[in-house]
Design an enzyme around this catalytic site. Structure first.
Site: not given
Ligand SMILES: Cc1cc2nc3c(=O)[nH]c(=O)nc-3n(C[C@H](O)[C@H](O)[C@H](O)COP(=O)(O)O)c2cc1C
Length: 372
Positions: A145, A171, A117, A262, A238
């Site tokens: 980002y 993203t 990330s 997300h 994404k």
């Molecule tokens: C706590 C948390 C932080 C996240 N941070 C980011 C991030 O910094 N950048 C991003 O593109 N997606 C972020 N995501 C989304 C994840 O990349 C991903 O799309 C998502 O967690 C997938 O679903 P799942 O948790 O059910 O596997 C985050 C998700 C969570 C749960």
């Protein structure tokens, strides 16, 4: 930097990703739990992700030849041992002191791709260095980002390129945070010492409406082309749910699309990703690889994703649960469980490889309708 707890043992009685989640609930404090587990608003999309995978049935064939079977796939010109990557998740030192470093080592040991990330709590160079020399590791990608200051974005991209990241995952579904009610209820705060260390310190929060403040510089398709104009890395988008957006991405020559909401953290009431994946696959017709995430918790979910047209899947929260439970060992366990479950699912469906899945492997009214 070394790991704080490199020989941490797995807690007993943890046999599934859901077990990891239940266990992590007792390990993490309320602050961290609210951040990692929460979905936006009423959690409708969070639940829709799971429900959309569960709504699909796998229809097995028997007595198929399985000898020589494997889970290998091709992605962006590389052969991978299996189609599972770790999704970008911010601030992983909130789950465990070893943070993103532990996640990267675990992914590498399991041959899984890793997407780091932008909001990593460890330096992107440090994470890359830890796994760069591992010949068995999966792809190492950087999630981007776009920053309000283009100079900051350029510098991030330059650092990612120099550190050896092999693709950028831009993203696009979070011009603002979703309504993070669980976090607000818990009074969520990043503890001292945990920050997005790859970014300059955050600017003072602007008062007034979102449209006058943050959104005045929110990314557009023009910014995607701007990014493509100067990076030498392939760019994936994404956070795509609309087939027209996927078509537009293909038209711009992007390297791939991650079908994602997300993890239900941005727009609540958006559809589950498994519901949109087949429509997006139909819309792009193989013009670019599709990845998918959101609620993938079982090997059967991975097989369903491939059957719906994905080349690979990502898991977000399950990696965090493993990290909270046992550091690098826990993340590796999560990935291993999914790999093993995928093999079991394939064998029981009568499919030996993922490249030629039978078109009638899935039973779903919606899927059938989308194909017509
Ligand atoms: C706590 C948390 C932080 C996240 N941070 C980011 C991030 O910094 N950048 C991003 O593109 N997606 C972020 N995501 C989304 C994840 O990349 C991903 O799309 C998502 O967690 C997938 O679903 P799942 O948790 O059910 O596997 C985050 C998700 C969570 C749960």
């Amino acid at each position: 930097m070394s790991l704080h707890a490199s020989v941490q043992a797995l807690p007993p009685g943890v046999a599934t990703l859901d077990d990891h989640e239940a266990r992590a609930r007792s390990v993490l404090d309320d602050n961290a739990w609210a951040y990692f587990s929460g979905g936006a608003a009423d959690g409708i999309t969070l639940r829709a992700n799971r429900a959309a995978w569960d709504a699909l049935s796998l229809l097995p064939r028997v007595l198929q030849p399985l000898a020589g079977g494997h889970t290998r796939v091709q992605l962006l010109g590389r052969a991978l041992p299996h189609p599972i990557l770790v999704a970008p998740v911010a601030y992983q030192r909130l789950a465990h002191p070893d943070g993103e470093l532990a996640t990267a080592l675990a992914a590498s040991a399991q041959g899984a791709g890793l997407v780091l990330s932008t909001q990593s709590s460890m330096l992107l160079e440090e994470v890359a260095r830890a796994i760069a020399g591992d010949a068995q590791r999966g792809p190492l990608w950087f999630q981007l980002y776009l920053q309000a200051d283009r100079g900051v974005t350029r510098e991030l991209v330059r650092r990612a390129e120099e550190a050896g990241y092999e693709a950028l995952v831009l993203t696009v579904d979070a011009p603002v945070n979703g309504a993070r009610d669980a976090e607000r209820r818990a009074g969520f705060r990043l503890p001292p010492g945990i920050a997005a260390v790859n970014l300059p310190p955050p600017a003072t929060v602007l008062a007034g409406s979102l449209f006058e403040g943050l959104l005045a510089t929110s990314p557009t398709w023009g910014d995607v082309e701007w990014l493509q104009s100067f990076t030498r890395l392939p760019v994936l988008l994404k956070g795509i749910l609309h087939p027209a957006d996927a078509r537009q991405a293909a038209g711009l020559g992007l390297a791939g699309v991650v079908v994602s909401n997300h993890g239900g953290r941005t727009l609540d009431t958006a559809p589950g990703t498994a519901a949109m994946l087949p429509r997006i696959a139909d819309a792009v017709g193989g013009a670019l690889p599709l990845l998918v995430d959101g609620g993938i918790r079982r090997g059967t979910d991975v097989l369903k994703a491939i059957a719906l047209g994905a080349s690979a899947v990502l898991v977000g929260r399950p990696a965090v649960w493993g990290l909270a439970n046992a550091g690098a060992v826990g993340v590796a366990h999560v990935l291993r469980l999914l790999r093993d479950e995928l093999e079991i699912a394939m064998a029981l469906c009568g499919v030996a490889t993922l490249d030629k899945l039978p078109s009638d492997l899935l039973l779903s009214g919606e899927w059938a309708a989308a194909r017509r």
